[in-house]
Scaffold this motif. Structure first.
Motif, mmCIF file in Angstrom:
data_model
loop_
_atom_site.group_PDB
_atom_site.id
_atom_site.type_symbol
_atom_site.label_atom_id
_atom_site.label_comp_id
_atom_site.label_asym_id
_atom_site.label_seq_id
_atom_site.Cartn_x
_atom_site.Cartn_y
_atom_site.Cartn_z
ATOM 1 N N MET A 1 0.845 -1.178 0.000
ATOM 2 C CA MET A 1 0.000 0.000 0.000
ATOM 3 C C MET A 1 0.893 1.244 0.000
ATOM 4 N N HIS A 2 0.633 2.151 -0.911
ATOM 5 C CA HIS A 2 1.411 3.384 -1.027
ATOM 6 C C HIS A 2 0.751 4.505 -0.243
ATOM 7 N N MET A 3 1.570 5.302 0.441
ATOM 8 C CA MET A 3 1.064 6.404 1.258
ATOM 9 C C MET A 3 2.208 7.367 1.552
ATOM 10 N N HIS A 4 1.905 8.416 2.282
ATOM 11 C CA HIS A 4 2.933 9.345 2.742
ATOM 12 C C HIS A 4 3.360 8.941 4.151
ATOM 13 N N LEU A 5 4.575 9.293 4.503
ATOM 14 C CA LEU A 5 5.116 8.930 5.814
ATOM 15 C C LEU A 5 4.236 9.426 6.948
ATOM 16 N N ASP A 6 3.633 10.594 6.809
ATOM 17 C CA ASP A 6 2.819 11.151 7.895
ATOM 18 C C ASP A 6 1.587 10.302 8.213
ATOM 19 N N ALA A 7 1.214 9.372 7.316
ATOM 20 C CA ALA A 7 0.043 8.519 7.543
ATOM 21 C C ALA A 7 0.369 7.260 8.340
ATOM 22 N N LEU A 8 1.652 6.950 8.521
ATOM 23 C CA LEU A 8 2.034 5.755 9.270
ATOM 24 C C LEU A 8 1.792 5.948 10.762
ATOM 25 N N LYS A 9 1.488 4.862 11.418
ATOM 26 C CA LYS A 9 1.257 4.859 12.864
ATOM 27 C C LYS A 9 2.468 4.265 13.566
ATOM 28 N N PRO A 10 2.648 4.580 14.850
ATOM 29 C CA PRO A 10 3.759 3.981 15.599
ATOM 30 C C PRO A 10 3.734 2.457 15.492
ATOM 31 N N GLY A 11 4.925 1.893 15.248
ATOM 32 C CA GLY A 11 5.063 0.450 15.092
ATOM 33 C C GLY A 11 5.030 -0.011 13.650
ATOM 34 N N GLN A 12 4.590 0.835 12.729
ATOM 35 C CA GLN A 12 4.541 0.453 11.323
ATOM 36 C C GLN A 12 5.880 0.723 10.647
ATOM 37 N N SER A 13 6.220 -0.143 9.703
ATOM 38 C CA SER A 13 7.454 -0.014 8.924
ATOM 39 C C SER A 13 7.103 0.117 7.458
ATOM 40 N N ALA A 14 7.978 0.793 6.718
ATOM 41 C CA ALA A 14 7.746 1.004 5.288
ATOM 42 C C ALA A 14 9.075 1.183 4.575
ATOM 43 N N ILE A 15 9.010 1.155 3.260
ATOM 44 C CA ILE A 15 10.163 1.410 2.400
ATOM 45 C C ILE A 15 9.912 2.734 1.686
ATOM 46 N N ILE A 16 10.921 3.592 1.636
ATOM 47 C CA ILE A 16 10.777 4.881 0.958
ATOM 48 C C ILE A 16 10.756 4.658 -0.553
ATOM 49 N N ASP A 17 9.716 5.173 -1.218
ATOM 50 C CA ASP A 17 9.606 5.110 -2.680
ATOM 51 C C ASP A 17 10.319 6.301 -3.312
ATOM 52 N N ARG A 18 9.951 7.485 -2.836
ATOM 53 C CA ARG A 18 10.547 8.711 -3.376
ATOM 54 C C ARG A 18 10.275 9.867 -2.421
ATOM 55 N N ILE A 19 11.011 10.934 -2.635
ATOM 56 C CA ILE A 19 10.816 12.152 -1.858
ATOM 57 C C ILE A 19 10.472 13.255 -2.842
ATOM 58 N N HIS A 20 9.334 13.870 -2.635
ATOM 59 C CA HIS A 20 8.868 14.943 -3.513
ATOM 60 C C HIS A 20 8.863 16.236 -2.709
ATOM 61 N N ALA A 21 10.002 16.950 -2.743
ATOM 62 C CA ALA A 21 10.150 18.157 -1.933
ATOM 63 C C ALA A 21 11.059 19.144 -2.654
ATOM 64 N N GLU A 22 11.030 20.381 -2.190
ATOM 65 C CA GLU A 22 11.944 21.377 -2.746
ATOM 66 C C GLU A 22 13.382 20.938 -2.478
ATOM 67 N N GLN A 23 14.311 21.472 -3.226
ATOM 68 C CA GLN A 23 15.697 21.008 -3.192
ATOM 69 C C GLN A 23 16.314 21.069 -1.791
ATOM 70 N N ALA A 24 16.106 22.160 -1.080
ATOM 71 C CA ALA A 24 16.716 22.303 0.249
ATOM 72 C C ALA A 24 16.231 21.206 1.202
ATOM 73 N N LEU A 25 14.921 20.958 1.223
ATOM 74 C CA LEU A 25 14.371 19.920 2.100
ATOM 75 C C LEU A 25 14.837 18.543 1.636
ATOM 76 N N SER A 26 14.849 18.322 0.343
ATOM 77 C CA SER A 26 15.292 17.038 -0.194
ATOM 78 C C SER A 26 16.739 16.740 0.205
ATOM 79 N N GLN A 27 17.607 17.740 0.126
ATOM 80 C CA GLN A 27 19.004 17.560 0.523
ATOM 81 C C GLN A 27 19.122 17.296 2.020
#
Length: 85
Positions: A1-27
């Protein structure tokens, strides 16, 4: 199931697909270990919809929910979005 990190609950694990952010935040996120393909686990969330405590490998990071929205993840298959009793 695909989602944003902010939707995960404590105890849940996931794999990062991508980061969609401005350059400064991405770095900044990359420097903290947030990269595509990395496994992460949500340890806890602060009260009143506060920031997330996330573990990436052996590194613990506190991340604002606004920044967590920029991180697209897929939930590991052995977990569900919500637990049922």
């Amino acid at each position: 199931m695909h989602m944003h990190l902010d939707a995960l609950k404590p105890g849940q694990s996931a794999i990062i697909d991508r980061i969609h952010a401005e350059q400064a935040l991405s770095q900044r996120l990359s420097a903290l270990g947030f990269r595509a393909g990395k496994k992460l686990e949500v340890i806890r969330q602060a009260a009143f919809n506060g920031p997330l405590h996330v573990r990436i490998g052996s590194t613990d990071v506190i991340i604002r929910l606004l920044d967590a929205k920029a991180i697209h993840v897929h939930l590991l298959s052995n977990q569900t979005e919500s637990t049922t009793a």
